[in-house]
Design a protein around this motif. Structure first.
Motif: not given
Length: 378
Positions: A4, A6, A29-31, A132, A138, A142-143, A154
């Motif tokens: 997961t 980015p 990815c991690y907002q 994480h 995420p 996105l993934t 987001y």
């Protein structure tokens, strides 16, 4: 964490990207605020070029949005699929630049040290692990490791606006036949398992020789980023009281945290200070004092993200709203977003009478993101 990790959002795939999409990809990815990510990377460049090494490694290990392989994986696997041509070019050029910098920069004194590499790896690994833990999954789409039914937004950015990589299909929305219960969405895009074949002795590829070089560069970049972050926090924290929050009649302070600051009265001007924080400044319940013609709210933001919310209507007297960007340096600020009049509830908007009061939002922003928006009072 690796599955997961980015993804990059290159300029031709995202309208919000500045360069190759590394910082924007980490932020989505991690907002977290992309401004903070860019600031940390930019500041770490001044620490012996550590931020530059981080960026080069990120270019190698972060795949493009919608692409299953990263540039370094394309090189190591000697992938000849024409769809991976952009990734192969990015990987090759990044390695060339990295080797040139290693030769010119040297090692040891004035260059990359073993202690710096190890320390950077440790600090970066801890920072990545904490991010994480904060958001292990995420945004959806996105993934391939994210279930499609999850939220895909987001901070106002809809992942649906991103352009898929040319030649690649979006992540599968339904489970494949080998996963009828849908328990492994991170592997839905993997091909069906092949028929068993007799084991063969692997042949050593010339690309495998790049392993040591890539590993060394990754370790150096990770260490550089971590050391830069630790140094920055140490510099900003020296001489302070190290509190996370503090409130008085005239000042509200938020540090290293996320919180909401609500201002309901302005008998005295209020100052809201933010340091490495994510703050919502809520003015929707503000009762403007009738004995003051002018009042001021000062937003002092350093390396932070501040969201200022004001009402469209007032329960008390009407007032003129002004935004004064007094000091703005290396920041993203809405300086002309909210100038207008806040009218009393129930008054006709066409009433042209001039308000007798003025509320000034003074912005003092250094390397921060300050957003202004109006919201209907409940």
């Amino acid at each position: 964490m690796w599955t997961t990790r980015p993804v990059r959002l290159p300029r031709f795939q995202s309208p919000n990207t500045w360069f190759f999409g590394v910082c924007e990809g980490i932020a989505v990815c991690y907002q977290v605020s992309p401004v903070l990510v860019r600031l940390v990377v930019g500041l770490s460049v001044t620490l012996g070029g550590l931020g530059l090494w981080f960026y080069l490694v990120a270019l190698l290990v972060m795949p493009r949005y919608g692409v299953p392989l990263s540039p370094v994986e394309v090189l190591l696997k000697n992938e000849r699929d024409p769809r991976y041509t952009p990734d192969r070019e990015v990987g090759t050029r990044t390695l060339i630049v990295g080797i040139i910098l290693l030769v010119l920069g040297g090692t040891g004194r004035g260059g990359v040290t073993l202690g710096g590499v190890v320390g950077g790896v440790v600090v970066t690994a801890v920072a990545w692990w904490l991010l994480h833990q904060r958001l292990p999954v995420p945004p959806a789409g996105l993934t391939t490791a994210v279930a499609p039914e999850q939220d895909a937004t987001y901070r106002g950015v809809d992942l649906g606006t991103l352009t898929p990589a040319e030649g690649f299909t979006p992540p599968r929305a339904t489970p494949p036949s080998w996963d009828p219960l849908g328990t492994a969405p991170f592997a839905w895009d993997l091909p069906d398992p092949p028929e068993p074949t007799p084991p063969t002795r692997p042949r050593r590829s010339a690309w495998r020789r790049l392993d040591c070089v890539v590993l060394g560069v990754v370790l150096g970049v990770v260490l550089a980023l971590v050391l830069a972050f630790v140094a920055l926090v140490a510099v900003l924290g020296v001489g302070g009281d190290h509190v996370k929050s503090e409130d008085t009649d005239t000042t509200s302070t938020r540090r290293f945290t996320g919180a909401t600051v609500t201002v309901e009265s302005l008998e005295q001007d209020r100052t809201v200070k933010a340091l490495f924080a994510d703050v919502d400044l809520d003015l929707r319940d503000l009762d403007f004092p009738t004995d003051r013609e002018d009042a001021r709210v000062i937003v002092d933001s350093r390396l932070s993200s501040v969201d200022v919310v004001v009402p469209t209507e007032s329960d008390g007297a009407s007032y003129l709203l002004r935004v004064d960007c007094a000091e703005v340096a290396a920041s993203d600020v809405d300086c002309e977003q909210l100038d207008g009049t806040v009218i009393p509830s129930g008054r006709d908007k066409d009433d042209s009478s001039d308000p007798e009061h003025t509320l000034t939002v003074e912005v003092q922003s250094r390397m921060s993101e300050v957003r202004m928006r109006q919201h209907q009072t409940d």
